[in-house]
Design an enzyme around this catalytic site. Structure first.
Site, PDB file in Angstrom:
ATOM      1  N   TYR A 199      -3.249  -0.425  10.417  1.00 54.47           N
ATOM      2  CA  TYR A 199      -3.228  -0.969   9.056  1.00 54.47           C
ATOM      3  C   TYR A 199      -1.915  -0.597   8.372  1.00 54.47           C
ATOM      4  O   TYR A 199      -1.254  -1.443   7.755  1.00 54.47           O
ATOM      5  CB  TYR A 199      -4.408  -0.430   8.250  1.00 54.47           C
ATOM      6  CG  TYR A 199      -4.331  -0.714   6.770  1.00 54.47           C
ATOM      7  CD1 TYR A 199      -4.642  -1.966   6.265  1.00 54.47           C
ATOM      8  CD2 TYR A 199      -3.932   0.284   5.867  1.00 54.47           C
ATOM      9  CE1 TYR A 199      -4.556  -2.227   4.893  1.00 54.47           C
ATOM     10  CE2 TYR A 199      -3.849   0.032   4.506  1.00 54.47           C
ATOM     11  CZ  TYR A 199      -4.162  -1.226   4.028  1.00 54.47           C
ATOM     12  OH  TYR A 199      -4.071  -1.479   2.682  1.00 54.47           O
ATOM     13  N   SER A 208       0.840  -1.200   0.000  1.00 52.58           N
ATOM     14  CA  SER A 208       0.000   0.000   0.000  1.00 52.58           C
ATOM     15  C   SER A 208       0.873   1.247   0.000  1.00 52.58           C
ATOM     16  O   SER A 208       2.042   1.212   0.438  1.00 52.58           O
ATOM     17  CB  SER A 208      -0.894   0.006   1.250  1.00 52.58           C
ATOM     18  OG  SER A 208      -1.535   1.243   1.430  1.00 52.58           O
TER      19      SER A 208
END
Length: 242
Positions: free
Chosen positions: A153, A140
């Site tokens: 996260y 990500s």
């Protein structure tokens, strides 16, 4: 690396980025196997795809991981690419003592990091036997900088990023096994809906970038806004002894 006539396993392949990758690679003449937790979603995904099969199971659960790995090892002898795409993410307010922050972090770390290591280890013997193979980890843009909405996260994806770098170094002298990392920015999927995913890029853009990167043996695959950050960070990180 070739972009056709591969056998590819995609976790989290029933929706979002995983589904678009499945579409892109199946249309290019690859055999694709998608995985997801929900059988109904898997069956709906299969209706949109050609030359694709499915294996239902939750890779964050060890028993399911072992079953999936066993099925792949036993029934798909030509498997040569695994795409670790399944993920978990929660908005995690660290200022709220009643937020169960640690439990959310545990689920994210287990799904986004620990399960990837365990599943990859189970599949490595098969991949190492192939003439050409790849492990593709979908991380990500969050590996570069966390924020107050997704702190845990981001930490789990940063852990995946470090693991991917180490894995690439481990097999640097193996000419047959390639390690890729994909860095999507915000993507418009159901997965990202609660964090403003509607303003993100289409998931097909991620699939397109990965396809091109595979054809070029471009092991780092920044997408969209991640490209700007990657251009700044990667030259610096390459200078760190490893």
């Amino acid at each position: 690396m070739k972009t056709t006539e591969n056998t590819i396993f995609i976790s989290g392949g029933s929706a979002g980025i995983g589904l678009e990758i499945a579409k892109k690679f199946s249309e290019a003449g690859n055999k694709v196997i998608i995985n997801g937790r929900d059988n109904e979603r898997l069956q709906n995904a299969l209706k949109q795809l050609d030359n694709v099969t499915a294996i239902q199971g939750d890779l964050s659960v060890k028993e399911d991981r072992l079953k999936i790995a066993e099925e792949l090892n036993s029934n798909h002898p030509t498997l040569n690419i695994i795409i670790n795409n399944a993920g978990a993410a929660f908005i995690n307010d660290l200022s709220d003592v009643n937020n169960n922050s640690a439990e959310k972090a545990y689920q994210e770390m287990n799904t986004n990091y620990i399960s990837v290591i365990d599943f990859t280890s189970a599949m490595l013997p098969k991949l190492l036997k192939q003439k050409e193979a790849a492990i593709i980890n979908v991380s990500s843009i969050a590996v570069f900088r966390s924020n107050k909405y997704l702190p845990t996260y981001s930490a789990s994806k940063a852990a995946l990023h470090s693991y991917t770098q180490g894995l690439r170094d481990t097999f640097a002298e193996n000419e047959n096994l390639h390690i890729y990392e994909v860095y999507p920015p915000l993507v418009n999927t159901d997965f990202s809906a609660e964090i403003g995913g509607a303003s993100g890029i289409p998931p097909a853009e991620v699939a397109d970038e990965l396809f091109v990167a595979l054809s070029k043996n471009q092991f780092e695959v920044p997408v969209g806004d991640s490209k700007k950050i990657h251009e700044l960070v990667n030259p610096i990180s390459d200078q760190v002894p490893h």
